[in-house]
Write a protein that holds these residues in place. Sequence first.
Motif, PDB file in Angstrom:
ATOM      1  N   ASP A  42      84.449  48.747  13.983  1.00 59.02           N
ATOM      2  CA  ASP A  42      84.938  47.385  14.179  1.00 59.02           C
ATOM      3  C   ASP A  42      85.805  47.025  12.965  1.00 59.02           C
ATOM      4  OD1 ASP A  42      85.312  44.855  15.115  1.00 59.02           O
ATOM      5  OD2 ASP A  42      83.205  44.243  15.020  1.00 59.02           O
ATOM      6  N   THR A  55      81.800  41.441   4.279  1.00 65.96           N
ATOM      7  CA  THR A  55      81.762  42.521   5.261  1.00 65.96           C
ATOM      8  C   THR A  55      83.116  42.569   5.959  1.00 65.96           C
ATOM      9  OG1 THR A  55      79.397  42.308   5.625  1.00 65.96           O
ATOM     10  CG2 THR A  55      80.663  43.361   7.371  1.00 65.96           C
ATOM     11  N   VAL A  58      82.466  47.077  10.386  1.00 65.76           N
ATOM     12  CA  VAL A  58      81.145  47.523  10.796  1.00 65.76           C
ATOM     13  C   VAL A  58      81.316  48.881  11.458  1.00 65.76           C
ATOM     14  CG1 VAL A  58      79.098  47.011  12.155  1.00 65.76           C
ATOM     15  CG2 VAL A  58      80.367  45.148  11.085  1.00 65.76           C
ATOM     16  N   GLU A  60      79.569  51.775  13.618  1.00 60.98           N
ATOM     17  CA  GLU A  60      78.437  51.858  14.537  1.00 60.98           C
ATOM     18  C   GLU A  60      78.172  53.312  14.892  1.00 60.98           C
ATOM     19  OE1 GLU A  60      77.090  49.066  16.635  1.00 60.98           O
ATOM     20  OE2 GLU A  60      78.527  47.452  16.220  1.00 60.98           O
ATOM     21  N   ASP A  67      77.279  47.771   7.713  1.00 63.70           N
ATOM     22  CA  ASP A  67      78.390  47.005   7.151  1.00 63.70           C
ATOM     23  C   ASP A  67      79.129  47.809   6.080  1.00 63.70           C
ATOM     24  OD1 ASP A  67      77.569  44.922   8.709  1.00 63.70           O
ATOM     25  OD2 ASP A  67      76.531  43.852   7.103  1.00 63.70           O
TER      26      ASP A  67
ATOM     27  N   GLN B 293      82.537  48.365  22.029  1.00 69.03           N
ATOM     28  CA  GLN B 293      81.623  47.800  21.035  1.00 69.03           C
ATOM     29  C   GLN B 293      80.170  47.895  21.527  1.00 69.03           C
ATOM     30  OE1 GLN B 293      81.892  45.592  17.876  1.00 69.03           O
ATOM     31  NE2 GLN B 293      79.790  46.333  18.109  1.00 69.03           N
ATOM     32  N   ASP B 344      76.572  37.863  21.942  1.00 70.86           N
ATOM     33  CA  ASP B 344      77.053  37.486  20.619  1.00 70.86           C
ATOM     34  C   ASP B 344      76.835  38.651  19.662  1.00 70.86           C
ATOM     35  OD1 ASP B 344      77.537  34.797  18.746  1.00 70.86           O
ATOM     36  OD2 ASP B 344      76.465  36.428  17.766  1.00 70.86           O
ATOM     37  N   VAL B 345      77.939  39.239  19.185  1.00 66.00           N
ATOM     38  CA  VAL B 345      77.861  40.325  18.207  1.00 66.00           C
ATOM     39  C   VAL B 345      78.587  39.860  16.949  1.00 66.00           C
ATOM     40  CG1 VAL B 345      78.418  42.734  17.685  1.00 66.00           C
ATOM     41  CG2 VAL B 345      77.786  42.082  20.014  1.00 66.00           C
ATOM     42  N   ARG B 346      77.806  39.533  15.932  1.00 64.19           N
ATOM     43  CA  ARG B 346      78.376  39.057  14.657  1.00 64.19           C
ATOM     44  C   ARG B 346      79.370  37.919  14.872  1.00 64.19           C
ATOM     45  NH1 ARG B 346      78.124  44.780  14.460  1.00 64.19           N
ATOM     46  NH2 ARG B 346      80.298  45.029  15.077  1.00 64.19           N
ATOM     47  N   GLY B 347      79.020  37.016  15.815  1.00 61.49           N
ATOM     48  CA  GLY B 347      79.868  35.854  16.042  1.00 61.49           C
ATOM     49  C   GLY B 347      80.990  36.084  17.044  1.00 61.49           C
ATOM     50  N   LYS B 348      81.198  37.346  17.446  1.00 60.56           N
ATOM     51  CA  LYS B 348      82.208  37.628  18.477  1.00 60.56           C
ATOM     52  C   LYS B 348      81.536  37.662  19.837  1.00 60.56           C
ATOM     53  CE  LYS B 348      84.505  40.962  15.838  1.00 60.56           C
ATOM     54  NZ  LYS B 348      85.163  42.244  15.660  1.00 60.56           N
TER      55      LYS B 348
END
Lengths: 125, 367
Positions: A42, A55, A58, A60, A67, B293, B344-348
């Motif tokens: 990300d 951060t 990210v 994954e 992070d 994601q 919701d993934v880190r606010g996204k």
Amino acid sequence: MRPLSKTYYTEDHEWIRVDGGVATVGITNYAQEQLGDLVFVDLPAPGTSASKGDTLVVVESVKAASDVFSPVDGEIKSINEALSSEPGLVNSAAESDGWLWSMSIADESQLDGLMDAEAYQKTLG
Amino acid sequence: MSESETLKELPLKALHERAGAKFSPFAGWSMPVSYPPGVLKEHLHTREHAGLFDISHMQLIDLNGADAARLIARLCPLEAESQAAGASKYTFLLNENAGIIDDLIVTRLADERFMIVANAARASVDVAWIRERAKGMDVSIEPLQRVFLALQGPEAVSVMADAGIDAGHLSFMSGFEPRSGWFLTRSGYTGEDGFEIALPIEDAEEIAEKLAGDARVEWIGLAARDSLRLEAGLCLYGNDLDEETDPVSAGLIWAIPKGLRQGGPFTGAKRLAEIIAAGPDEKRVGLQAEGRQPVRAGATLTDPAGNAVGRVTSGGFGPSAGHPVAMGYVRADLARPDTQLFADVRGKQVAMRVAKLPFIVKRSQKG
């Protein structure tokens, strides 16, 4: 005066290659080994401003998200677009083709506390 | 768990170290989380060939005595009295609220003997619960110390045969004791055909070496075990199931015989019948992200208007599916496949849709 290109390491297992006032940032080979196969990276948008410790990325793996922090204050200049289709580049070439982003450096003195390659290797034991 | 607590070590730890395992704490055990091929290759190898797992953290509990069947019928929504010898059943221990204390595989070995396979993290809770309910009954309850291996994948049956372990006659979800102290079932946690074999520690190293030495077999760690079971739509206790979750919401009513859905002798029967009659408030569903994601356990699910309607309980990347996979609980009226949701993934906000489980074609014949 600083040498033209120098690579620094953080205790969070990031590397920062500084060249002409621009920092290119990635995670170390040790870090990718610990994370295992990456399936998604990300990345931030170019132009994003960052403060040291934010951060920015990210990474994954199959199992978990980790992070990656901004090592300095600055602004994102470019991101490694190849990672969107091939996140495994971080596994196969963590410290070269698997770079994450590049950024400007607002304050070069923030680099002073970082490790060189030899000091970083020592932390790995 | 606190770091000061000592992790339990697998009896075959040295063998895993020689195989290059990376270890990680899980449910109080130091467990191999991956081996040198890495989780992606381990996962795919299991689906294409055969994967060998050390699951000795799982707890075998031997029930023996004239009241063994009556005890199982009191503990689980199972028709234990009529369960055939050799049959394995997926079931649960339920509390009075029909919440799941643990999910189990219960195999009848003989008229008066049953073998329970319980989750590592729940083993001590389970044993205490079972002993409490067995008071005054003629049955012994013995947690066993065994090495427990799983061999999973389309080539598992031929690997077992070539290792001289006679198991090909077993149908899926059945088991027996091939030798004293051994316990072998055709079952698993990957969606593939395969076997689980428990054996005394003194017999284990030779058998493990023999199975792992087969060219078709790789050691597989917990990380791939998790992605394999998630693709297969199988629940992980502590993530997808807990004491607040009932089998109806969890979509596991198939495991409860029809004759026990309106009531029965097991703990939780009354509340279970009420939930069945009223319908559950929420349901477990598969979830597929629309992009790359991964959406992981703990993410809040919202409807397109932004209202919280559920949560992700397991999530990651599915190497065989080729895309992120997840499961979670959503409001019952939103459980239909293809329902649009957001995580919701880190606010996204990550677009997801409800997906049918499993994410792969299961090759296990049953269960």
